[in-house]
Design a protein around this motif. Structure first.
Motif, mmCIF file in Angstrom:
data_model
loop_
_atom_site.group_PDB
_atom_site.id
_atom_site.type_symbol
_atom_site.label_atom_id
_atom_site.label_comp_id
_atom_site.label_asym_id
_atom_site.label_seq_id
_atom_site.Cartn_x
_atom_site.Cartn_y
_atom_site.Cartn_z
ATOM 1 N N GLU A 1 0.810 -1.217 0.000
ATOM 2 C CA GLU A 1 0.000 0.000 0.000
ATOM 3 C C GLU A 1 0.844 1.267 0.000
ATOM 4 N N LYS A 2 2.064 1.175 0.538
ATOM 5 C CA LYS A 2 2.937 2.343 0.615
ATOM 6 C C LYS A 2 4.384 1.886 0.543
ATOM 7 N N TYR A 3 5.273 2.813 0.234
ATOM 8 C CA TYR A 3 6.698 2.496 0.197
ATOM 9 C C TYR A 3 7.235 2.350 1.627
ATOM 10 N N GLY A 4 8.229 1.478 1.789
ATOM 11 C CA GLY A 4 8.818 1.343 3.110
ATOM 12 C C GLY A 4 9.575 0.044 3.277
ATOM 13 N N THR A 5 9.738 -0.369 4.518
ATOM 14 C CA THR A 5 10.439 -1.599 4.872
ATOM 15 C C THR A 5 9.586 -2.798 4.475
ATOM 16 N N PRO A 6 10.110 -4.013 4.612
ATOM 17 C CA PRO A 6 9.295 -5.197 4.291
ATOM 18 C C PRO A 6 7.977 -5.269 5.059
ATOM 19 N N GLU A 7 7.875 -4.546 6.167
ATOM 20 C CA GLU A 7 6.649 -4.583 6.963
ATOM 21 C C GLU A 7 5.448 -3.995 6.226
ATOM 22 N N VAL A 8 5.680 -3.254 5.136
ATOM 23 C CA VAL A 8 4.545 -2.678 4.394
ATOM 24 C C VAL A 8 3.856 -3.725 3.527
ATOM 25 N N LEU A 9 4.430 -4.911 3.407
ATOM 26 C CA LEU A 9 3.848 -5.976 2.593
ATOM 27 C C LEU A 9 2.843 -6.777 3.421
ATOM 28 N N HIS A 10 1.671 -7.005 2.859
ATOM 29 C CA HIS A 10 0.618 -7.725 3.571
ATOM 30 C C HIS A 10 0.002 -8.788 2.670
ATOM 31 N N VAL A 11 -0.209 -9.969 3.228
ATOM 32 C CA VAL A 11 -0.915 -11.031 2.510
ATOM 33 C C VAL A 11 -2.406 -10.852 2.754
ATOM 34 N N VAL A 12 -3.188 -10.757 1.679
ATOM 35 C CA VAL A 12 -4.627 -10.523 1.784
ATOM 36 C C VAL A 12 -5.378 -11.519 0.897
ATOM 37 N N THR B 1 7.473 -17.389 -7.664
ATOM 38 C CA THR B 1 7.950 -16.075 -8.065
ATOM 39 C C THR B 1 9.226 -15.804 -7.276
ATOM 40 N N THR B 2 9.711 -14.592 -7.293
ATOM 41 C CA THR B 2 10.959 -14.300 -6.591
ATOM 42 C C THR B 2 10.870 -12.998 -5.810
ATOM 43 N N ALA B 3 11.735 -12.886 -4.833
ATOM 44 C CA ALA B 3 12.003 -11.605 -4.176
ATOM 45 C C ALA B 3 13.380 -11.183 -4.673
ATOM 46 N N ASN B 4 13.410 -10.232 -5.591
ATOM 47 C CA ASN B 4 14.710 -9.817 -6.112
ATOM 48 C C ASN B 4 14.968 -8.349 -5.812
ATOM 49 N N ALA B 5 16.127 -7.894 -6.222
ATOM 50 C CA ALA B 5 16.524 -6.528 -5.891
ATOM 51 C C ALA B 5 15.585 -5.502 -6.511
ATOM 52 N N ALA B 6 15.039 -5.797 -7.694
ATOM 53 C CA ALA B 6 14.117 -4.862 -8.335
ATOM 54 C C ALA B 6 12.854 -4.695 -7.497
ATOM 55 N N ASP B 7 12.293 -5.812 -7.040
ATOM 56 C CA ASP B 7 11.111 -5.738 -6.182
ATOM 57 C C ASP B 7 11.404 -4.969 -4.897
ATOM 58 N N ALA B 8 12.573 -5.237 -4.316
ATOM 59 C CA ALA B 8 12.924 -4.575 -3.057
ATOM 60 C C ALA B 8 13.120 -3.071 -3.245
ATOM 61 N N ARG B 9 13.719 -2.684 -4.377
ATOM 62 C CA ARG B 9 13.895 -1.248 -4.638
ATOM 63 C C ARG B 9 12.553 -0.552 -4.823
ATOM 64 N N ILE B 10 11.643 -1.206 -5.520
ATOM 65 C CA ILE B 10 10.323 -0.612 -5.729
ATOM 66 C C ILE B 10 9.590 -0.500 -4.398
ATOM 67 N N ARG B 11 9.570 -1.571 -3.638
ATOM 68 C CA ARG B 11 8.902 -1.558 -2.332
ATOM 69 C C ARG B 11 9.448 -0.463 -1.422
ATOM 70 N N GLY B 12 10.769 -0.301 -1.442
ATOM 71 C CA GLY B 12 11.404 0.677 -0.560
ATOM 72 C C GLY B 12 11.595 2.042 -1.181
ATOM 73 N N ALA B 13 11.141 2.230 -2.440
ATOM 74 C CA ALA B 13 11.336 3.496 -3.162
ATOM 75 C C ALA B 13 12.810 3.899 -3.147
ATOM 76 N N VAL B 14 13.673 2.923 -3.410
ATOM 77 C CA VAL B 14 15.111 3.162 -3.438
ATOM 78 C C VAL B 14 15.507 3.392 -4.892
ATOM 79 N N PHE B 15 15.430 4.647 -5.303
ATOM 80 C CA PHE B 15 15.741 5.012 -6.678
ATOM 81 C C PHE B 15 16.882 6.018 -6.681
ATOM 82 N N PRO B 16 17.782 5.975 -7.689
ATOM 83 C CA PRO B 16 18.807 7.018 -7.800
ATOM 84 C C PRO B 16 18.148 8.390 -7.815
ATOM 85 N N SER B 17 18.782 9.356 -7.180
ATOM 86 C CA SER B 17 18.170 10.672 -7.002
ATOM 87 C C SER B 17 17.717 11.292 -8.320
ATOM 88 N N ILE B 18 18.493 11.084 -9.384
ATOM 89 C CA ILE B 18 18.148 11.679 -10.674
ATOM 90 C C ILE B 18 16.851 11.093 -11.240
#
Length: 327
Positions: A7-18, A37-54
């Protein structure tokens, strides 16, 4: 059906099974019962909004400012086609497939719909669902960049980050292309990278790249941490430095400068994924030239634990999520 929502960006705690409604395929879609499926770095970056500043503003503009607009993440999967739309011609019920859902996401659920023209192919016969799910995203990226580098027989290729998601595939694909491959990784991963087929392995915790005497035709940085200037200095004239990740502005400018002022090229950008390339990877797998390096496997219900492990930055290869069980 069970699905994981963000529902929102953040730590793994923002993920909920529904519990969510099972989707129905449109006329041009297939309904896939997701096996893994997988938990990969792309998924983790999206979940955590970890994007290069540019890229932070444009990425959030496209995806959502407070959280992903598409709540069910997951960019790759394997599964069984359970239903097909009336216009689907190339797949049928019962086909076992693996696919990249890409920016459409949706793989973190027991069922998802994919268009027939998605980056999808029938699953390799010699892979489990768990292994096949770990192929599309990282292996397609590795293949794209190695093609951009024109990797061929007899070339010397360095893979920096050789034990990671992209790196484990890059080592094997470069070997399949006939290159002599040097992998760069930490002490804990040296034997794994050797087992993947690397001709030489450099432990970056013990050997500084700046002291390396060998020169290379291609240096492939799969994690965006190799010092660009150091790597370019290790290239043969006309050699290529490839970067598989979005770089900070300073590294982009450094790469442009080095490309303009020498015969050596710095190449990055977004890797386009195609079904043609996925089928090429399938052929390598079935020929025994490519395998998935699975580090850990979690049930979908432990999505938070899987993402927390990815966030440590110490995974070796791939983290798989089991979704449905084989009957």
């Amino acid at each position: 059906m069970k699905a994981v929502v963000c529902e929102k960006y953040g730590t793994p705690e923002v993920l909920h099974v529904v519990e969510a409604d099972k989707p129905a395929p449109k006329d041009n879609e297939v309904l896939v019962k997701v096996m893994a499926t997988t938990a990969n770095a792309a998924d983790a970056r999206i979940r955590g909004a970890v994007f290069p500043s540019i890229f932070n503003f444009p990425v959030k503009l496209a995806m959502g400012f407070k959280g992903p607009r598409k709540k069910v993440l997951g960019v790759e999967l394997s599964g069984v086609i359970e239903a097909v739309g009336k216009n689907v011609r190339h797949y049928q019920v019962g086909d076992e497939i693996f696919a990249s859902s890409g920016a459409s996401f949706g793989a973190y659920a027991e069922y998802c719909c994919l268009p027939e023209n998605a980056v999808m192919a029938t699953k390799p016969k010699n892979m489990s669902f768990e292994e096949a799910a770990a192929v599309p995203h990282c292996a397609l990226a590795a293949l794209h960049y190695l093609k951009k580098g024109n990797v061929d027989t007899g070339q010397k290729v360095m893979v920096y980050g050789a034990s990671g998601g992209i790196g484990t595939y890059a080592v094997q694909i470069a070997k399949a292309f006939g290159a002599k491959v040097t992998g760069v990784c930490s002490t804990a991963n040296v034997e794994q990278v050797k087992a993947l087929g690397a001709d030489e392995v450099i432990d970056y915790t013990r050997e500084a790249l700046s002291k390396e005497n060998t020169t290379y035709d291609v240096i492939f940085d799969t994690i965006g941490k190799a010092p660009i200037t150091t790597c370019v200095n290790l290239l043969e004239e006309g050699g290529m430095y490839l970067s598989a990740v979005h770089l900070e502005l300073s590294r982009i400018l450094e790469g442009i400068k080095l490309s303009v002022t020498s015969s050596k090229k710095v190449i990055g950008g977004v890797a386009p994924y195609t079904s043609e390339n996925l089928n090429f990877l399938k052929s390598l797998i079935e020929e025994g030239k490519l395998k998935a390096a699975i580090d850990k496997t979690f049930p979908l219900e432990q999505i938070r634990e899987a993402h927390a492990y990815v966030d440590t930055g110490h995974k070796k290869g791939h983290v798989v999520l089991k979704v449905n069980r084989n009957k």
